[in-house]
Design a protein around this motif. Structure first.
Motif, short mmCIF file in Angstrom:
data_model
loop_
_atom_site.label_atom_id
_atom_site.label_comp_id
_atom_site.label_asym_id
_atom_site.label_seq_id
_atom_site.Cartn_x
_atom_site.Cartn_y
_atom_site.Cartn_z
N GLU A 57 66.27 96.90 55.07
CA GLU A 57 65.04 97.48 53.76
C GLU A 57 64.11 95.73 53.63
N PRO A 58 62.46 95.70 53.49
CA PRO A 58 61.86 96.92 53.59
C PRO A 58 61.75 97.62 54.84
N ALA A 59 62.33 97.24 55.74
CA ALA A 59 61.65 97.60 57.17
C ALA A 59 62.52 99.38 56.73
N VAL A 60 63.20 99.90 56.73
CA VAL A 60 63.63 101.71 56.35
C VAL A 60 62.71 102.11 55.14
N GLU A 61 61.77 103.24 55.19
CA GLU A 61 60.99 103.30 54.42
C GLU A 61 61.75 105.07 53.87
N ARG A 62 62.78 105.20 54.49
CA ARG A 62 63.66 106.36 53.59
C ARG A 62 65.05 106.76 54.78
N ARG A 63 65.56 107.46 53.39
CA ARG A 63 66.26 107.34 54.59
C ARG A 63 67.29 109.00 53.84
N GLU A 64 67.97 109.88 54.32
CA GLU A 64 67.99 111.05 53.74
C GLU A 64 69.69 111.79 54.67
N THR A 65 70.72 111.87 53.81
CA THR A 65 71.79 112.24 54.00
C THR A 65 71.79 114.08 54.50
N GLY A 66 72.50 113.98 56.07
CA GLY A 66 71.95 115.31 56.62
C GLY A 66 73.78 116.41 56.16
N GLN A 67 73.91 116.78 57.24
CA GLN A 67 75.43 117.83 56.79
C GLN A 67 76.82 116.51 57.45
N LEU A 68 77.86 116.78 55.82
CA LEU A 68 78.53 116.71 56.24
C LEU A 68 80.01 117.58 57.27
N ARG A 69 80.80 117.25 57.66
CA ARG A 69 81.46 117.72 58.37
C ARG A 69 82.71 117.24 58.03
N VAL A 70 83.79 118.79 57.84
CA VAL A 70 85.11 118.18 58.07
C VAL A 70 85.60 119.35 58.05
N TRP A 71 86.89 119.43 59.77
CA TRP A 71 87.03 120.67 60.38
C TRP A 71 88.58 120.39 61.21
N PRO A 72 89.04 121.40 60.68
CA PRO A 72 90.78 121.37 62.09
C PRO A 72 90.36 121.25 62.92
N GLU A 73 91.40 120.42 64.51
CA GLU A 73 91.51 121.06 65.16
C GLU A 73 93.03 121.70 65.42
N THR A 74 92.91 122.52 65.29
CA THR A 74 94.23 123.82 65.49
C THR A 74 95.03 124.26 67.46
N LYS A 75 95.49 124.41 68.16
CA LYS A 75 95.81 124.49 69.26
C LYS A 75 96.14 126.12 69.29
N ARG A 76 95.46 125.86 70.54
CA ARG A 76 94.48 127.75 71.41
C ARG A 76 95.27 128.42 70.79
N SER A 77 97.05 128.75 70.60
CA SER A 77 97.41 129.48 70.77
C SER A 77 98.08 129.86 69.03
N GLY A 78 97.42 129.36 68.30
CA GLY A 78 97.96 129.39 67.15
C GLY A 78 97.03 128.93 65.66
N GLU A 79 97.24 128.32 64.74
CA GLU A 79 96.83 128.03 63.42
C GLU A 79 97.56 126.86 62.97
N ARG A 80 97.94 126.20 64.00
CA ARG A 80 98.53 124.53 63.60
C ARG A 80 97.85 124.40 63.68
N VAL A 81 97.19 123.01 63.08
CA VAL A 81 96.67 121.97 63.41
C VAL A 81 97.32 120.67 63.40
N VAL A 82 96.52 120.26 64.51
CA VAL A 82 96.80 119.46 65.10
C VAL A 82 96.26 117.51 64.79
N ALA A 83 95.53 117.99 64.42
CA ALA A 83 94.29 117.22 64.00
C ALA A 83 92.74 117.30 63.03
N TYR A 84 92.57 116.18 63.02
CA TYR A 84 91.38 116.71 61.08
C TYR A 84 90.27 115.99 61.83
N HIS A 85 89.05 116.78 62.36
CA HIS A 85 87.68 116.29 62.32
C HIS A 85 86.17 115.86 61.36
N GLY A 86 85.58 114.85 61.16
CA GLY A 86 85.36 114.50 59.97
C GLY A 86 83.69 113.34 60.55
#
Length: 215
Positions: A57-86
């Motif tokens: 600042e003051p070069a930054v005139e405005r900032r806005e937080t957009g989409q917050l995403r958190v989602w699980p990564e599962t194996k193709r063969s089922g619903e077992r979660v192998v990792a989380y992404h955010g």
């Protein structure tokens, strides 16, 4: 006056003007097998982005937080979660272009942070729009006078003026995407060339003219 000859014309104006704003996006990401660790890392990286933006600042005139995403990564063969992404994105608006390139590179130098942009634009109330409208009216009057003179007449009064629309190009982007690639030291310098912004205005006008001299 109602029976006077009438000439109808279209006035147009086109300008290319320097942009007034630049926008870019900053996206911090995290991935881990543990959900809490993913959220903790994501919060830390988002906080680091905020610290850099605060310092800009003051070069930054405005900032806005957009989409917050958190989602699980599962194996193709089922619903077992192998990792989380955010991920969490922030849109930054800058009016001081001299600091733009350095700021974008400093942000991109953060761990697991992606920067994309900039998008160049004018302010909604930019004087460029008013100037284009005035120029379109002047063009309509000049055309009407040319037609009247060709008939040996002169423009006597304005009967009607309609705005055909003011057109500005959507925000234009000179794409420069950056992602943390490792390595240390200070971020390199980069100069960005602002893209001229096209502005176009048009009006429809009807003028009464004196009796033409024909023959």
């Amino acid at each position: 006056m109602a029976d006077a000859p009438v000439v109808a014309v279209r006035g147009e104006a086109y300008r290319e003007v320097a942009p007034e704003l630049a926008r870019f996006t900053v996206t911090a990401s995290a991935r881990d097998r543990d959900r809490e660790s993913t959220l903790s890392r994501l919060a830390e990286r988002a906080a680091a982005v905020r610290v850099l933006l605060d310092a800009a600042e003051p070069a930054v005139e405005r900032r806005e937080t957009g989409q917050l995403r958190v989602w699980p990564e599962t194996k193709r063969s089922g619903e077992r979660v192998v990792a989380y992404h955010g991920s969490v994105g922030t849109t930054v608006t800058v009016s001081d272009f001299t600091a733009l390139g350095e700021l974008m590179l400093r942000l991109a130098d953060q761990d697991q942070v992606e920067v994309a942009g900039p998008w160049w634009s004018l302010r909604p109330d930019s004087p460029a729009y008013r100037e284009a409208r005035h120029a379109a009216i002047a063009d309509a009057l000049a055309r009407a006078r040319e037609y009247a003179e060709a008939l040996g007449a002169r423009v006597t009064a304005l009967l009607e003026l309609a705005d055909s629309g003011l057109t500005a190009a959507p925000p234009m982007m000179a794409r420069a995407a950056f992602a943390k690639g490792g390595g240390g030291g200070a971020a390199p310098e980069m100069e960005l060339d602002p893209q001229p912004q096209p502005v176009q205005a048009a009006v429809e006008a009807r003028f009464s003219i004196s009796e033409p001299v024909l023959g």
